[in-house]
Design an enzyme around this catalytic site. Structure first.
Site: not given
Ligand SMILES: Cc1cc2nc3c(=O)[nH]c(=O)nc-3n(C[C@H](O)[C@H](O)[C@H](O)COP(=O)(O)O)c2cc1C
Length: 307
Positions: A69, A98, A129, A164, A216
């Site tokens: 968060a 982004n 958001c 997205k 994850g």
């Molecule tokens: C710490 C963190 C910060 C993130 N910040 C953003 C963000 O600023 N904008 C966004 O569109 N997605 C954000 N995401 C989502 C990731 O881009 C991704 O879509 C999501 O984590 C799923 O992929 P993963 O399981 O490989 O992490 C964030 C994810 C994490 C874990």
């Protein structure tokens, strides 16, 4: 071997991108990864004005991933352009900005400014958001609001526009169709899945924000299913993400219909994850005699021969 893919008019040398918010603005990873070897860099989410994000604790480990968060903490569009973009431009890699806002005007303002400068190759709008104007309703969970904000941004930018999508909806295919109709050049999915964790000793939520986004390996099956649903609903390219940890995971996403993949949480576990995933994709192609990566897209065999 041809690894190049197209996301609308944006050409990538290979399908491995970074997922927003998990690769900063590239600097921290530059000593581990040759940034020029990536398909594209998607930077941490930007808003028109800088944001502090949520109070800590902002991250919790879970058995198969993490809850975060962060609250979209970022340096703001202007500082990104001045302080971070010149570094990224040293590498031969498309930079995708982004961005997000709390109102349609904020989205439009950020998109306009980012489209104004040299060196940004595409925009990814995060519609996961809360919309302050609509009383904290999340933009990407209401088809009408999604349509309004994507159309408004489309009018002010000629850059490739990726929308997205949030997985926290009943019908993600509908949201993808709405984005396509409103002018998106591609969709990216999935963002994190809403979740919560509790400390049973203190009886308090583990995150100061109470709820957070799960990412994850735990969310990979959700991501794959959603990419598959969206693949059959739209004709624009899909960028798949959610729990991609190795080359096989990336191939699964592509078989479900993704043209490219974005690697997120894996970067925290292993800073060279993107490069390892790229080698894994190449190994799969060699082993299976695949010359062109684009032939994998949507290649899932789903008709049952026994019926
Ligand atoms: C710490 C963190 C910060 C993130 N910040 C953003 C963000 O600023 N904008 C966004 O569109 N997605 C954000 N995401 C989502 C990731 O881009 C991704 O879509 C999501 O984590 C799923 O992929 P993963 O399981 O490989 O992490 C964030 C994810 C994490 C874990």
């Amino acid at each position: 071997m041809n690894l190049s893919v197209n996301i609308g008019k944006l050409g990538l040398k290979n399908p491995v991108m970074t997922a927003s918010g998990t690769f900063g603005y590239g600097e921290e990873y530059a000593e581990f990864v040759d940034l020029g070897s990536l398909g594209a860099i998607v930077v941490k989410g930007l808003s028109l004005l800088p944001r502090e994000g949520n109070p800590p604790p902002r991250i919790v480990e879970t058995p198969a991933g993490m809850l975060n968060a962060i609250g979209l903490q970022n340096i703001g569009v202007e500082s990104f352009i001045k302080e971070k973009l010149p570094f990224l431009r040293r590498f031969n890699v498309p930079v995708i900005a982004n961005f997000f806002g709390d109102s349609v005007d904020e989205y439009v303002g950020a998109a306009e400014r980012l489209s104004d400068v040299q060196g940004i190759d595409g925009l990814e709008m995060n519609i996961s958001c809360p919309n302050k104007q609509a009383g904290w309703l999340v933009f990407g969970t209401d088809p009408e609001v999604t349509s309004e904000v994507v159309s408004a941004v489309r009018k002010v930018t000629d850059l490739p526009l990726i929308v997205k999508l949030s997985p926290n909806v009943t019908d993600i295919a509908l949201m993808a169709r709405v984005a396509e109709d409103a002018g998106a050049d591609a969709v990216s999915l999935i963002n994190t899945v809403s979740g919560m964790a509790i400390d049973i000793k203190t009886r308090r939520p583990k995150l100061a924000n109470i709820t957070g986004g799960l990412s994850g390996p735990a969310i990979k099956p959700i991501g794959i299913r959603m990419v598959w649903d969206v693949f059959r609903a739209v004709s624009i390219p899909i960028i798949g993400s959610g729990g991609i940890m190795d080359g096989g995971d990336a191939i699964e996403y592509m078989l479900a219909g993704a043209a490219a993949v974005a690697v997120g949480t894996a970067n925290f576990v292993n800073p060279t994850a993107t490069m390892d995933i790229l080698s894994g994709i190449k190994d799969y192609m060699t082993t299976n005699g695949i010359q062109d990566i684009s032939t994998i897209k949507g290649g899932l065999i789903w008709e049952r021969e026994d019926l």
